[in-house]
Every structure is written in structure tokens, then in C-alpha cells.
Design a protein around this motif. Structure first.
Motif, PDB file in Angstrom:
ATOM      1  N   PRO A 155       6.508  15.589  -4.323  1.00 57.59           N
ATOM      2  CA  PRO A 155       5.910  14.546  -5.181  1.00 57.59           C
ATOM      3  C   PRO A 155       5.699  13.227  -4.442  1.00 57.59           C
ATOM      4  O   PRO A 155       4.689  12.547  -4.645  1.00 57.59           O
ATOM      5  CB  PRO A 155       6.948  14.381  -6.314  1.00 57.59           C
ATOM      6  N   GLY A 156       6.664  12.876  -3.566  1.00 54.53           N
ATOM      7  CA  GLY A 156       6.537  11.620  -2.815  1.00 54.53           C
ATOM      8  C   GLY A 156       5.363  11.647  -1.855  1.00 54.53           C
ATOM      9  O   GLY A 156       4.614  10.670  -1.734  1.00 54.53           O
ATOM     10  N   VAL A 157       5.201  12.783  -1.144  1.00 54.15           N
ATOM     11  CA  VAL A 157       4.073  12.909  -0.223  1.00 54.15           C
ATOM     12  C   VAL A 157       2.757  12.772  -0.983  1.00 54.15           C
ATOM     13  O   VAL A 157       1.826  12.057  -0.556  1.00 54.15           O
ATOM     14  CB  VAL A 157       4.132  14.274   0.515  1.00 54.15           C
ATOM     15  N   ALA A 158       2.654  13.452  -2.127  1.00 53.42           N
ATOM     16  CA  ALA A 158       1.415  13.402  -2.914  1.00 53.42           C
ATOM     17  C   ALA A 158       1.148  11.979  -3.419  1.00 53.42           C
ATOM     18  O   ALA A 158       0.006  11.495  -3.374  1.00 53.42           O
ATOM     19  CB  ALA A 158       1.515  14.370  -4.092  1.00 53.42           C
ATOM     20  N   LEU A 159       2.203  11.290  -3.884  1.00 49.06           N
ATOM     21  CA  LEU A 159       2.017   9.938  -4.406  1.00 49.06           C
ATOM     22  C   LEU A 159       1.574   8.965  -3.313  1.00 49.06           C
ATOM     23  O   LEU A 159       0.630   8.176  -3.497  1.00 49.06           O
ATOM     24  CB  LEU A 159       3.323   9.443  -5.048  1.00 49.06           C
ATOM     25  N   VAL A 160       2.256   9.028  -2.146  1.00 51.23           N
ATOM     26  CA  VAL A 160       1.891   8.124  -1.045  1.00 51.23           C
ATOM     27  C   VAL A 160       0.468   8.417  -0.571  1.00 51.23           C
ATOM     28  O   VAL A 160      -0.308   7.494  -0.283  1.00 51.23           O
ATOM     29  CB  VAL A 160       2.910   8.251   0.107  1.00 51.23           C
ATOM     30  N   ALA A 161       0.114   9.710  -0.487  1.00 53.93           N
ATOM     31  CA  ALA A 161      -1.250  10.058  -0.068  1.00 53.93           C
ATOM     32  C   ALA A 161      -2.274   9.470  -1.036  1.00 53.93           C
ATOM     33  O   ALA A 161      -3.307   8.925  -0.620  1.00 53.93           O
ATOM     34  CB  ALA A 161      -1.393  11.575   0.002  1.00 53.93           C
ATOM     35  N   TRP A 162      -1.997   9.585  -2.321  1.00 52.10           N
ATOM     36  CA  TRP A 162      -2.938   9.039  -3.308  1.00 52.10           C
ATOM     37  C   TRP A 162      -3.047   7.507  -3.175  1.00 52.10           C
ATOM     38  O   TRP A 162      -4.149   6.948  -3.245  1.00 52.10           O
ATOM     39  CB  TRP A 162      -2.478   9.409  -4.721  1.00 52.10           C
ATOM     40  N   LEU A 163      -1.915   6.839  -2.945  1.00 48.55           N
ATOM     41  CA  LEU A 163      -1.939   5.381  -2.783  1.00 48.55           C
ATOM     42  C   LEU A 163      -2.730   4.981  -1.529  1.00 48.55           C
ATOM     43  O   LEU A 163      -3.473   3.993  -1.545  1.00 48.55           O
ATOM     44  CB  LEU A 163      -0.508   4.832  -2.692  1.00 48.55           C
ATOM     45  N   VAL A 164      -2.547   5.759  -0.443  1.00 48.10           N
ATOM     46  CA  VAL A 164      -3.304   5.462   0.785  1.00 48.10           C
ATOM     47  C   VAL A 164      -4.798   5.590   0.519  1.00 48.10           C
ATOM     48  O   VAL A 164      -5.604   4.739   0.919  1.00 48.10           O
ATOM     49  CB  VAL A 164      -2.868   6.411   1.927  1.00 48.10           C
ATOM     50  N   MET A 165      -5.191   6.670  -0.179  1.00 44.47           N
ATOM     51  CA  MET A 165      -6.617   6.862  -0.472  1.00 44.47           C
ATOM     52  C   MET A 165      -7.145   5.777  -1.399  1.00 44.47           C
ATOM     53  O   MET A 165      -8.314   5.405  -1.353  1.00 44.47           O
ATOM     54  CB  MET A 165      -6.835   8.256  -1.087  1.00 44.47           C
ATOM     55  N   TRP A 166      -6.273   5.260  -2.240  1.00 44.75           N
ATOM     56  CA  TRP A 166      -6.678   4.249  -3.219  1.00 44.75           C
ATOM     57  C   TRP A 166      -6.825   2.871  -2.572  1.00 44.75           C
ATOM     58  O   TRP A 166      -7.759   2.138  -2.867  1.00 44.75           O
ATOM     59  CB  TRP A 166      -5.626   4.205  -4.338  1.00 44.75           C
ATOM     60  N   ARG A 167      -5.881   2.533  -1.625  1.00 44.62           N
ATOM     61  CA  ARG A 167      -5.792   1.156  -1.166  1.00 44.62           C
ATOM     62  C   ARG A 167      -6.227   0.913   0.285  1.00 44.62           C
ATOM     63  O   ARG A 167      -6.595  -0.205   0.634  1.00 44.62           O
ATOM     64  CB  ARG A 167      -4.333   0.669  -1.306  1.00 44.62           C
ATOM     65  N   VAL A 168      -6.131   1.919   1.153  1.00 45.25           N
ATOM     66  CA  VAL A 168      -6.360   1.692   2.585  1.00 45.25           C
ATOM     67  C   VAL A 168      -7.829   1.922   2.934  1.00 45.25           C
ATOM     68  O   VAL A 168      -8.458   2.862   2.424  1.00 45.25           O
ATOM     69  CB  VAL A 168      -5.453   2.626   3.422  1.00 45.25           C
ATOM     70  N   ARG A 169      -8.358   1.071   3.816  1.00 42.31           N
ATOM     71  CA  ARG A 169      -9.757   1.203   4.237  1.00 42.31           C
ATOM     72  C   ARG A 169      -9.976   2.548   4.923  1.00 42.31           C
ATOM     73  O   ARG A 169      -9.092   3.067   5.611  1.00 42.31           O
ATOM     74  CB  ARG A 169     -10.137   0.079   5.201  1.00 42.31           C
ATOM     75  N   PHE A 170     -11.187   3.097   4.747  1.00 42.13           N
ATOM     76  CA  PHE A 170     -11.493   4.427   5.272  1.00 42.13           C
ATOM     77  C   PHE A 170     -11.242   4.505   6.785  1.00 42.13           C
ATOM     78  O   PHE A 170     -10.561   5.414   7.270  1.00 42.13           O
ATOM     79  CB  PHE A 170     -12.955   4.776   4.970  1.00 42.13           C
ATOM     80  N   GLU A 171     -11.792   3.542   7.544  1.00 43.41           N
ATOM     81  CA  GLU A 171     -11.671   3.579   9.001  1.00 43.41           C
ATOM     82  C   GLU A 171     -10.211   3.487   9.436  1.00 43.41           C
ATOM     83  O   GLU A 171      -9.756   4.201  10.336  1.00 43.41           O
ATOM     84  CB  GLU A 171     -12.485   2.440   9.607  1.00 43.41           C
ATOM     85  N   THR A 172      -9.448   2.605   8.777  1.00 43.06           N
ATOM     86  CA  THR A 172      -8.026   2.443   9.109  1.00 43.06           C
ATOM     87  C   THR A 172      -7.259   3.727   8.826  1.00 43.06           C
ATOM     88  O   THR A 172      -6.464   4.199   9.651  1.00 43.06           O
ATOM     89  CB  THR A 172      -7.422   1.295   8.273  1.00 43.06           C
ATOM     90  N   MET A 173      -7.499   4.289   7.657  1.00 39.88           N
ATOM     91  CA  MET A 173      -6.830   5.528   7.253  1.00 39.88           C
ATOM     92  C   MET A 173      -7.098   6.648   8.259  1.00 39.88           C
ATOM     93  O   MET A 173      -6.174   7.343   8.701  1.00 39.88           O
ATOM     94  CB  MET A 173      -7.373   5.927   5.875  1.00 39.88           C
ATOM     95  N   GLU A 174      -8.353   6.803   8.651  1.00 38.13           N
ATOM     96  CA  GLU A 174      -8.735   7.878   9.553  1.00 38.13           C
ATOM     97  C   GLU A 174      -8.079   7.714  10.924  1.00 38.13           C
ATOM     98  O   GLU A 174      -7.528   8.666  11.487  1.00 38.13           O
ATOM     99  CB  GLU A 174     -10.260   7.895   9.696  1.00 38.13           C
ATOM    100  N   ARG A 175      -8.111   6.487  11.456  1.00 38.43           N
ATOM    101  CA  ARG A 175      -7.629   6.277  12.824  1.00 38.43           C
ATOM    102  C   ARG A 175      -6.111   6.278  12.919  1.00 38.43           C
ATOM    103  O   ARG A 175      -5.541   6.770  13.888  1.00 38.43           O
ATOM    104  CB  ARG A 175      -8.208   4.973  13.381  1.00 38.43           C
ATOM    105  N   VAL A 176      -5.426   5.726  11.934  1.00 36.30           N
ATOM    106  CA  VAL A 176      -3.956   5.678  11.996  1.00 36.30           C
ATOM    107  C   VAL A 176      -3.374   7.083  12.081  1.00 36.30           C
ATOM    108  O   VAL A 176      -2.558   7.388  12.964  1.00 36.30           O
ATOM    109  CB  VAL A 176      -3.382   4.929  10.771  1.00 36.30           C
ATOM    110  N   PHE A 177      -3.827   7.969  11.192  1.00 34.08           N
ATOM    111  CA  PHE A 177      -3.235   9.308  11.169  1.00 34.08           C
ATOM    112  C   PHE A 177      -3.824  10.206  12.259  1.00 34.08           C
ATOM    113  O   PHE A 177      -3.134  11.099  12.770  1.00 34.08           O
ATOM    114  CB  PHE A 177      -3.386   9.926   9.778  1.00 34.08           C
ATOM    115  N   GLY A 178      -5.077   9.961  12.632  1.00 30.81           N
ATOM    116  CA  GLY A 178      -5.649  10.720  13.745  1.00 30.81           C
ATOM    117  C   GLY A 178      -4.931  10.401  15.047  1.00 30.81           C
ATOM    118  O   GLY A 178      -4.554  11.295  15.814  1.00 30.81           O
TER     119      GLY A 178
END
Length: 409
Positions: free
Chosen positions: A119-142
Motif C-alpha cells: 500500500p505504501g509503494v502504491a500511495l507514494v507512486a500515486w503522489l509522485v505522479m500527482w505532484r512531481v514534474r514529468f521530466e524530473t520523475m523520469e530522470r530521477v528513477f531512470g
């Protein structure tokens, strides 16, 4: 300099983001049972994903429209709906596997049962998709996924029989204790892992999110032709690690802790810590990509407003599909179904759905009404056609092979 930096980061992101739970499972399983005799499938898969990702990126850059936006228009509503349903089923199944993979990585790091992390992984993932910029999200985890390079370093430290690995890869044959149907079942799964449908949906939609134009074609192609092949080398390193450690003892890999064991043997605690970070980053990043791909495909088919660059209040249905996808996938993993088994099935169903994903890409890339002078050339068409025939064959045999071999047992 800024453009060079952008291309470099893009390549590194593609490299680090190429491996997900499907690649981890498929390559480790295959390496432990077949050695490097299925390495040719990785090469075929990487070339295939390069061919179709290049077309998808070009379509996004030239038309400003993602692939699924054109599927309904090009194939018609009924054929488009079949495509949508099949793609969504595979996407959500893969999303469940990625959430399970990220949770298993946290279990390895903490010793706490993975189900408590889901549940925690799913919640954090949803928050990242909701709040973090697309480019930042892609590059940080890549970029964080680059930690998986420890598989290549560990392979070197393990001191394998390089000549033996090379001979297995260049002279592939079915091991004496394995059946031919089982060999080709795992070949299908490995191809499904390398050419997972969500990769194309995400790459195409991501290009639109980042507002690619014709001037960004070089960036798109650099990501595809450098990042994906480097990611393919990483997949081969994972298989070679498993072949070196497990194949001599005829031990099969069936858990994430076994998959990362060769790194621990080669590099000790530091290597083990790095590989866990890499597995978490790769699977968490793929969680974001598969969830977004589900929302992209549904919204683009129905013509709804979509995208992270759009304010949520103006793309409410896009975010609703995103949330529902996360809830369904999380609920599936919380049933206590084995995440590794979910991954194995998702790879086979992914292989069965491959033509539905890639046929529209090939058709649109050939349509001069959309592409103008950037329409496919003869070489692109030749490769695209060869791969479509291959993918149709794979789709036809995928489910029968799964039934005949009892999912590779």
C-alpha cells in the motif's frame, strides 16, 4: 552544451530505465536454466524495441500526437477498442508486477514482509505522479536505476568461464534436460520482457508531454539507439550472472533474493545494497510508467484531455483512470498472489498482445498524411515488416506454449 547534456541524460535515463521487473525475472530465470543459449532473443528484442520506439518518437515529434491518439482514427473505433482492452489488461497486470517488485526490494532491505509495503509503494507512486514534474520523475528513477550496473561489475568479479558463456551465446542449443517447447516458451517470455507494450505508449506520450518537435528527433533517436542497447547489455549481464552461479548446480531462480545473490557473492554487502537500490528504482520507475500508460491509452482513445502538464482539474478523467489502475493493481498483489508468478504471466500475455501494439505504429509511420516527408523509409519498412511477421508468430504460439509447458514447469 545544454542540448548535449540533455541528450546524455536522456541516454542514461533510457539505459537505467530499460530494465524492469520483467527483464529481471526473465533474464535471471533463463540464465539459471539455459545459460546464455537464449541471448539471441535479447538481441532480437532490443533491435525490435529500437525499431518501433524510433517510429513512435518520430510520430510524436512530427505530428504532436501520441500513438494511441491515432489508433482509433486510423483503425476505426471497433478495432481500436479491441486494441485498448488488450493493452489495458497487459498494462494493469504489468503494473501489479512492478508494485510487487518494488515491495520485494523493500523486503530485502528491511526484512519486513513485502505485503506490508505494497500500500505504501502504491500511495507514494500515486503522489509522485500527482505532484512531481514529468521530466524530473523520469530522470530521477531512470538514473537511480543505473545502480543495476553492479550486475556487470559482479559478473567480472565472479570470474566466469568467458569462453563457455560466449560459446553458449554464439552456438545456442536446447539443454539436454530441457524440452524444445520449454526452450521456446522462455524465448517468448524473454521477447515479451524486451518489447513490453507500455514502453511504446509511454515513450510516445512522454514525447508529447515534453513537447517534442521535429528539432527533437535527434534527442529521441539518441535515447532509442544508445539507451536501449546499453540496457540490453545490462540484461545480458543479469543472465550471465545467473548462468555463472546457478547453472552449474542446476538450481532454478524463483525469488528476488536469488536473483540478486550473484551480486552479493561477487561484491559483498556494498554490492548487495547497490543492487537493491537499483531494483527498487527500476521497478518503482516502471510502476510510474505502466500506470501512466494505462491512463494515456484510455484517455487518448476516448479523446479526453490528458497529460501531467495539464492541470488535474482539467484532466479529471485522465487522473481518475490513473487512480483506478493503481487501486486494481494494488488489490491484485494484496491477494497474496506471488509477484514473480504475476510477472511471468504478464510477460506471456504481453507477447500475445504485441501485434496489437505495434501494427498501428507501423501503419501511422507509413502514412504521409500524418508524417509528411518524415514517413518511413525503405529500410525502416523492411525491418518493421520483418518484426510484424515475427510478432504475429509469437502471438499465435505464446498461449499454446504456456499451456503445453504448464508455464515453463
Amino acid at each position: 552544451m545544454k542540448k548535449v547534456l540533455g541528450i546524455t541524460l536522456g541516454i542514461l535515463t533510457a539505459f537505467g530505465g530499460f530494465v524492469d521487473i520483467g527483464d529481471l525475472v526473465a533474464n535471471a530465470l533463463v540464465g539459471s536454466r539455459f545459460g546464455m543459449s537464449l541471448a539471441w532473443v535479447v538481441v532480437v528484442g532490443v533491435l525490435g524495441i529500437c525499431v518501433f520506439a524510433e517510429m513512435s518518437g518520430r510520430i510524436a515529434a512530427v505530428s504532436g500526437r501520441p500513438v494511441f491518439d491515432l489508433v482509433r482514427e486510423r483503425l476505426g473505433p471497433r478495432a481500436g477498442l479491441v486494441n485498448l482492452v488488450a493493452s489495458l489488461f497487459v498494462n494493469v497486470l504489468t503494473l501489479a508486477a512492478e508494485i510487487g517488485g518494488a515491495s520485494l526490494a523493500l523486503e530485502l532491505a528491511t526484512g519486513v514482509n513485502y505485503l506490508l509495503w505494497v500500500p505504501g509503494v502504491a500511495l507514494v507512486a500515486w503522489l509522485v505522479m500527482w505532484r512531481v514534474r514529468f521530466e524530473t520523475m523520469e530522470r530521477v528513477f531512470g538514473l537511480a536505476g543505473l545502480a543495476l550496473v553492479v550486475f556487470a561489475v559482479a559478473l567480472w568479479q565472479l570470474g566466469p568461464d568467458w569462453g563457455g558463456l560466449l560459446e553458449q551465446a554464439t552456438r545456442p542449443q536446447v539443454p539436454a534436460d530441457e524440452g524444445v517447447p520449454t526452450y521456446f516458451y522462455y524465448a517468448v517470455a524473454l521477447l515479451g520482457g524486451a518489447m513490453t507494450p507500455y514502453e511504446v505508449f509511454f515513450f510516445s506520450s512522454g514525447g508529447v508531454e515534453e513537447r517534442w518537435t521535429r528539432r527533437d528527433l535527434s534527442l529521441s533517436r539518441a535515447n532509442v539507439f544508445a539507451g536501449f542497447p546499453l540496457g540490453g547489455l545490462l540484461s545480458l549481464a543479469i543472465a550471465a550472472c545467473a548462468a555463472t552461479v546457478f547453472l552449474p548446480d542446476m538450481a532454478q531462480v524463483d525469488s528476488l533474493s536469488q536473483m540478486v545473490l550473484p551480486v552479493g557473492l561477487g561484491l559483498g554487502q556494498i554490492g548487495l545494497a547497490l543492487v537493491i537500490v537499483g531494483v527498487f528504482a527500476a521497478t518503482f520507475g516502471a510502476t510510474l510508467e505502466t500506470a501512466l500508460s494505462s491512463a494515456y491509452s484510455v484517455s487518448q482513445y476516448f479523446g479526453w484531455q490528458w497529460g501531467k502538464y495539464v492541470r488535474p482539474v482539467r484532466a479529471a478523467r485522465f487522473h481518475a483512470v490513473l487512480l483506478v489502475s493503481m487501486v486494481v493493481a494494488t488489490a491484485l498483489i494484496l491477494t497474496t498472489i506471488d509477484p514473480i508468478m504475476v510477472t511471468e504471466y504478464s510477460l506471456v500475455f504481453s507477447a500475445a498482445a504485441l501485434p496489437l501494439t505495434y501494427l498501428p505504429v507501423l501503419m501511422v509511420a507509413n502514412d504521409s498524411d500524418y508524417m509528411g516527408e518524415k514517413v518511413n523509409g525503405r529500410f525502416s519498412n523492411f525491418l518493421g515488416t520483418i518484426y510484424m511477421v515475427l510478432l504475429i508468430v509469437v502471438a499465435v504460439v505464446a498461449i499454446p506454449l504456456m499451456l503445453a509447458t504448464k508455464a515453463g514447469q
